[in-house]
Scaffold this motif. Structure first.
Motif, PDB file in Angstrom:
ATOM      1  N   HIS A 223       0.841  -1.209   0.000  1.00  0.00           N
ATOM      2  CA  HIS A 223       0.000   0.000   0.000  1.00  0.00           C
ATOM      3  C   HIS A 223       0.870   1.250   0.000  1.00  0.00           C
ATOM      4  CE1 HIS A 223       0.157   1.617   4.223  1.00  0.00           C
ATOM      5  NE2 HIS A 223       0.389   0.370   4.577  1.00  0.00           N
ATOM      6  N   ASP A 244       5.956   2.760   7.154  1.00  0.00           N
ATOM      7  CA  ASP A 244       4.612   2.256   6.834  1.00  0.00           C
ATOM      8  C   ASP A 244       3.940   3.176   5.812  1.00  0.00           C
ATOM      9  OD1 ASP A 244       2.086   1.159   6.875  1.00  0.00           O
ATOM     10  OD2 ASP A 244       1.571   1.853   8.875  1.00  0.00           O
ATOM     11  N   ASN A 245       4.152   3.077   4.496  1.00  0.00           N
ATOM     12  CA  ASN A 245       4.730   1.919   3.902  1.00  0.00           C
ATOM     13  C   ASN A 245       5.689   2.290   2.774  1.00  0.00           C
ATOM     14  OD1 ASN A 245       5.141  -0.783   3.372  1.00  0.00           O
ATOM     15  ND2 ASN A 245       3.372  -0.960   2.054  1.00  0.00           N
ATOM     16  N   GLU A 278      -5.210   1.663   2.348  1.00  0.00           N
ATOM     17  CA  GLU A 278      -5.041   0.552   3.300  1.00  0.00           C
ATOM     18  C   GLU A 278      -5.380   1.022   4.701  1.00  0.00           C
ATOM     19  OE1 GLU A 278      -2.841  -2.108   6.169  1.00  0.00           O
ATOM     20  OE2 GLU A 278      -2.686   0.047   5.885  1.00  0.00           O
ATOM     21  N   GLU A 279      -4.916   2.222   5.000  1.00  0.00           N
ATOM     22  CA  GLU A 279      -5.101   2.739   6.361  1.00  0.00           C
ATOM     23  C   GLU A 279      -6.564   3.057   6.657  1.00  0.00           C
ATOM     24  OE1 GLU A 279      -2.695   2.371   8.206  1.00  0.00           O
ATOM     25  OE2 GLU A 279      -0.819   2.708   7.144  1.00  0.00           O
ATOM     26  N   ASP A 306       4.388  -4.770   3.879  1.00  0.00           N
ATOM     27  CA  ASP A 306       3.813  -3.659   4.640  1.00  0.00           C
ATOM     28  C   ASP A 306       4.677  -3.352   5.865  1.00  0.00           C
ATOM     29  OD1 ASP A 306       2.227  -1.756   5.791  1.00  0.00           O
ATOM     30  OD2 ASP A 306       0.448  -3.024   6.009  1.00  0.00           O
TER      31      ASP A 306
HETATM   32 ZN   LIG Z   1       0.845  -0.298   6.545  1.00  0.00          ZN
END
Ligand SMILES: [Zn+2]
Length: 466
Positions: A223, A244-245, A278-279, A306
């Motif tokens: 992501h 991240d990320n 993604e978050e 990730d």
């Molecule tokens: Zn992540």
């Protein structure tokens, strides 16, 4: 070929919460307002799992009603019953909301208990009291109101029916449990402000050399989103998301570069996706999982990256979920070649498998797992690795302080990129199929996917762009 997919997202704001923040509420139907006046039904764990002969909704109609559900899953030490102490998807809050909507409920309240949720109420409050993002035009049934309530509030609700919450939770873990309609109604007027926006998944493909067989591919995902900018914060308010990320994206790009130069190309294709949101709940990858027919090839495995701490050379690798697939012997062999010990999931009860993008593909039947380092690094003892991890979680994770540091050592990220390349080589050239093991929670989804592929001839799908 690079295809660019659009993900339509709608953002909404919780604007009607209960006093004292005791109830965290949102409504996923993407309407401006929802008015609810309906009875509340306690449905235990809210699980319908035919493979375990378990149905909390048996004998009760919850259409148009609000269900009250306890978080997590029936306690078990038997690996054949809800995977023993390993959390299955049935135990996750996402499943409970989805299942309630499938049963026709209009609202759902999840009872929070810290030990069962594996995180405190503060986490519920902070992650549910800001803008929530949903996929637009998602066809799955949705609730008008989805919320969490504190344990004490649930205790009060059950007491209205002369029931004791602790007894009911214990009963909910047995086959004797029956859902009960409480003499209590939920009345709510939920108002949302909706903001529509788009955010693309970026997909690239390296075509395989074998033109004769069905078009299959090894899929790499990472992501690229993070949490943006917080205008309300003073000082550095940019969520860089370097670990991240940024790390996973770096690995994805490097894998694409190396694969593009691999001669001869493997029989199967190689697909790469930098996924968005993604978050916000794995939304970019969820979109991919729900629109596999938009891909020119059928992924047979997903390898996800990730957040890989750039702090030296790992002597352990985490591939949680791989052990549930027929590909695992290959993973073990390659890990050995790389002198990487496979680190088992330290907290199987916390359900980490369901918290990154590989899950979006796993749940639709594609064998999928993330590759990340364990805690033992070259030249350090285990305690050092644990301290690094703790420091990251406490001071950097999901904070503007997740920022690039000059002294970072990326050699471990390079090692895990090479490891993922070797796994990809094995998957792209092997003759057999890669499957979820018999009895796995995603076995059914894989069978469904295989039958769909045969009907639609997925191999001949449209190529979205060149
Ligand atoms: Zn992540």
């Amino acid at each position: 070929m690079v295809t660019c997919q659009r993900v339509c997202l709608s953002k909404k704001q919780r604007s009607c919460g209960a006093p004292g923040g005791r109830r965290q509420k949102q409504h996923p139907t993407q309407g401006e307002a929802a008015d609810i006046d309906a009875p509340i039904v306690f449905v235990g764990y809210g699980i319908d799992a035919p493979e375990y002969q378990w149905d909390d909704y048996k004998g009760i109609d919850v259409k148009g009603k609000v269900v009250l559900i306890i978080v997590n899953q029936p306690p078990s030490k038997d690996p054949k019953f809800f995977n023993g102490s390993t959390l299955t998807y049935y135990g996750r809050w996402m499943y409970k909301f989805e299942e309630a909507a499938r049963k026709g409920a209009i609202g759902a309240l999840i009872i929070h208990r810290t030990d069962l949720a594996s995180y405190p109420w503060d986490v519920v409050r902070s992650s549910w009291s800001n803008e929530q993002v949903y996929l637009a035009d998602d066809k799955d049934p949705k609730l008008q109101s989805a919320a969490w309530i504190q344990l004490e509030v649930a205790r009060l609700l059950l007491s209205k029916a002369g029931l004791k919450l602790d007894e009911q939770i214990a009963l909910a873990g047995t086959r004797d449990f029956k859902a009960v309609e409480l003499p209590v109604r939920l009345k709510a007027h939920v108002v949302s402000k909706i903001r529509k926006f788009q955010s693309p998944n970026v997909v690239a493909m390296l075509p395989g050399s074998d033109k004769g067989t069905p078009k299959q591919a090894v899929f790499y995902t990472a992501h690229y989103d993070h949490l943006g900018i917080d205008p309300g914060m003073t000082g550095d308010n940019i969520y860089n998301g370097a670990v991240d990320n940024g790390t996973g994206c770096g690995i994805l790009l490097e894998l694409a570069r190396v694969w593009a130069g691999t001669k001869p190309a493997p029989p199967r294709s190689i697909l790469f996706a930098a996924v968005t949101a993604e978050e916000q709940g794995l939304l970019g990858s969820e979109y991919l999982g729900k629109h596999l027919d938009q891909l020119p090839v059928q992924p047979i495995i997903d390898l996800n990256y990730d957040a890989l701490a750039p702090i030296g050379i790992p002597e352990e690798v985490e591939v949680s979920g791989a052990e549930r697939t027929t590909f695992y012997p290959e993973v073990e062999k390659i890990a050995k070649d790389f002198k990487l010990a496979i680190k088992p999931d330290a907290h199987p009860e916390a359900g980490h498998y369901y918290r990154s993008d590989h899950f979006s593909l796993g749940r639709v039947g594609i064998p999928a797992f993330s590759i990340s380092e364990g805690l033992k690094f070259k030249g350090h003892d285990l305690a050092w690795g644990e301290a690094q991890s703790k420091d990251y979680v406490e001071h950097h994770y999901h904070k503007p302080a997740d920022a690039f540091v000059e002294t970072w050592d990326f050699s471990g990220d390079a090692k895990l990129a090479s490891f993922g390349y070797a796994l990809g080589q094995a998957a792209a050239t092997q003759s057999g199929e890669i499957k979820w093991l018999p009895g796995d929670e995603f076995e059914k989804a894989q069978k469904k996917l295989a039958s769909k592929t045969m009907v639609n001839g997925l191999g001949e799908l449209r190529q979205t762009a060149k």
